[in-house]
Write a protein that holds these residues in place. Sequence first.
Motif, PDB file in Angstrom:
ATOM      1  N   TYR A   1       0.828  -1.204   0.000  1.00 41.14           N
ATOM      2  CA  TYR A   1       0.000   0.000   0.000  1.00 41.14           C
ATOM      3  C   TYR A   1       0.868   1.262   0.000  1.00 41.14           C
ATOM      4  CZ  TYR A   1      -3.900   3.105   1.351  1.00 41.14           C
ATOM      5  OH  TYR A   1      -4.831   4.111   1.401  1.00 41.14           O
ATOM      6  N   ARG A  29       0.711   4.228  -2.732  1.00 40.72           N
ATOM      7  CA  ARG A  29       0.403   5.624  -2.384  1.00 40.72           C
ATOM      8  C   ARG A  29       1.505   6.575  -2.852  1.00 40.72           C
ATOM      9  NH1 ARG A  29      -4.395   7.018   0.879  1.00 40.72           N
ATOM     10  NH2 ARG A  29      -3.299   8.995   1.070  1.00 40.72           N
ATOM     11  N   PHE A  83      -9.242   1.357   0.966  1.00 46.19           N
ATOM     12  CA  PHE A  83      -9.098   2.596   0.197  1.00 46.19           C
ATOM     13  C   PHE A  83      -9.779   2.506  -1.164  1.00 46.19           C
ATOM     14  CE2 PHE A  83      -5.428   0.011  -0.954  1.00 46.19           C
ATOM     15  CZ  PHE A  83      -5.349   0.167  -2.331  1.00 46.19           C
ATOM     16  N   GLN A 120      -2.851   0.546   7.280  1.00 47.64           N
ATOM     17  CA  GLN A 120      -3.389   1.507   6.307  1.00 47.64           C
ATOM     18  C   GLN A 120      -3.325   2.925   6.855  1.00 47.64           C
ATOM     19  OE1 GLN A 120      -7.075   0.078   3.901  1.00 47.64           O
ATOM     20  NE2 GLN A 120      -6.947  -1.212   5.700  1.00 47.64           N
ATOM     21  N   GLN A 121      -3.694   3.076   8.116  1.00 52.19           N
ATOM     22  CA  GLN A 121      -3.681   4.412   8.719  1.00 52.19           C
ATOM     23  C   GLN A 121      -2.268   4.987   8.735  1.00 52.19           C
ATOM     24  OE1 GLN A 121      -2.516   4.839  12.306  1.00 52.19           O
ATOM     25  NE2 GLN A 121      -2.692   7.044  12.064  1.00 52.19           N
ATOM     26  N   GLU A 153      -1.099   5.943   5.192  1.00 54.73           N
ATOM     27  CA  GLU A 153      -1.750   7.172   4.723  1.00 54.73           C
ATOM     28  C   GLU A 153      -1.170   8.399   5.413  1.00 54.73           C
ATOM     29  OE1 GLU A 153      -5.831   6.120   5.389  1.00 54.73           O
ATOM     30  OE2 GLU A 153      -5.847   4.727   3.683  1.00 54.73           O
ATOM     31  N   ASP A 208       2.199   9.057   3.786  1.00 50.11           N
ATOM     32  CA  ASP A 208       1.982   9.588   2.437  1.00 50.11           C
ATOM     33  C   ASP A 208       1.559  11.053   2.494  1.00 50.11           C
ATOM     34  OD1 ASP A 208       1.448   9.296  -0.521  1.00 50.11           O
ATOM     35  OD2 ASP A 208      -0.591   9.687   0.147  1.00 50.11           O
ATOM     36  N   ASN A 209       0.619  11.364   3.392  1.00 51.03           N
ATOM     37  CA  ASN A 209       0.134  12.741   3.503  1.00 51.03           C
ATOM     38  C   ASN A 209       1.224  13.677   4.011  1.00 51.03           C
ATOM     39  OD1 ASN A 209      -2.442  12.146   2.569  1.00 51.03           O
ATOM     40  ND2 ASN A 209      -3.207  11.642   4.617  1.00 51.03           N
TER      41      ASN A 209
END
Length: 545
Positions: free
Chosen positions: A32, A36, A78, A454-455, A458, A461-462
């Motif tokens: 993942y 991303r 997602f 996943q959290q 993300e 990535d952010n």
Amino acid sequence: METDGKTNGSNGAHDTAKLDALVVGAGVAGLYQLYRLREQGLRVRAIDAASSVGGTWYWNRYPGARFDSEAYIYQYLFSEELYKGWSWSEKFPGQPEIERWLNYVADRLDLRKDIQFGTTVKSAHFNEATQRWLVTTDKGDVIDTQFLVTCCGMLSAPHVSFPGQETFKGHLFHTARWPKQPIDFAGKRVGIIGNGATGIQVIQTIAGEVGHLKVFIRTPQYIIPMKNPKFSAADAQAYKSKFEHFKQRLPHTFTGFEYDFEHAWAGLSPEKRREVIEDCWNDGSLKLWISSFAELFFEEPVNAEISDFVREKMRERLKDPKLCDLLIPAEYGFGTHRVPLEQNFLEAFHRPNVEIVSVKNNPIERVTPVGIQTADGSVHELDMIILATGFDAGTGALTRIDIRGRGGRSLKEDWARDIRTTMGLQVHGYPNMFTTAAPLAPAAALCNMTTCLQQQVEWIDNCIRYMRAKGLKVIEPTKDAEDGWVTHHDEIANATLIAKTNSWYLGSNVEGKPRRVLSYCGGVGAYRQKCDEAAASAYQGFAMN
């Protein structure tokens, strides 16, 4: 792939590949993370020691390996299309099906072209002059990357520690490095060391196949019987229709599962408490552990009552007082260790070809050419030894890489003194290194792994998106921020009964490892909120330039 430097064939020098980000690992988090970062336009590569994708579900192909999270929640949320494009055959599928699912994910997202398999990262050194990481592999690759993102897994560094293993003349396997070819157990004298979640799965699976099975047990485990119904097409359609519900709910429950704590112990009559406990038990899932009463983690009397309930259920099945003494825990409470689901595990010990060797007061001393020797001098002759001995959890996957941050500081040496992170996402002294499934986050243990990973992916990535938008090159948590997180983590952890119980949750299975609860105990929803607050405050507590 862009490169700088020159290849010199005569001395075997390699080109240096220049990347924006290197992802270490191609399991649930790594796949993942690669997706991303690639989606935001970075030059990114993932590296994995395995020959294909899967991480944990590539390596752990031992007999009986399977989910104990429900398949329909151990998933990426997602993409509705990705979620609905795969159908599970049962509630708790086995390893072959899980591995196929992760291959499906890699193919659907076209990830393989950016993954380098069969390669181990040997070192990662931060260059303060360039403010970038220089990474080397066992294949001689040299990679110059701005960001280093570790997706190595919580339980990926096998922990094995018996002298004489190399002298054993039979076959010796660690469950986390199980061979791909089938193993023939027929007629074999097999010894298995370890009876945690993995050991239990192996024991219940092979007991009927082996000639004779000796189970070396130090610490008995509480168990919950698994109910694993097959899924019809209608069942698959039913859970797929709940995609939006799962997407909204899972990130905010205490453990990232569908169910959550709904009852307060003090508010219920003894009869109603028993009814809740029975209902959770009969669900055939981890519900009793992570959705009955939150007080079982904090209050000794509550924990004692639920522990007695589970012991009573185990006694009903075991019957034999001697087996009860060896297999039912008496010295710690239910839920303060990892709780395994099982299928006829206890009944395996009623078989005439299965024998328990208690090593609590007579520990294993060494492996000999013919078997296992205990402290009293007894030698148990075996044809095969299976090590279900667990992992150097949380830290081991990273400390086995030579990671050096500012001033040449070593992560292995730092964590040998004190295991510290900032929200399990970064470590002070190691700029531009992001971590998933690292200590001091719920992803270290107390979480449905896909929810937490996943959290974290993300968030990373952010964060990198934010830096690029602002023209920032380097990020590192401040010492004050890390001190604050460690203090907060410890205050919550030390209020739990987990902190009072020896287990891999504290690293107490690895000699000399600093003692600290590895997993954040404040809950998945609360952890997510803390991470979101850090991002919303323009990453207060993180120095950027």
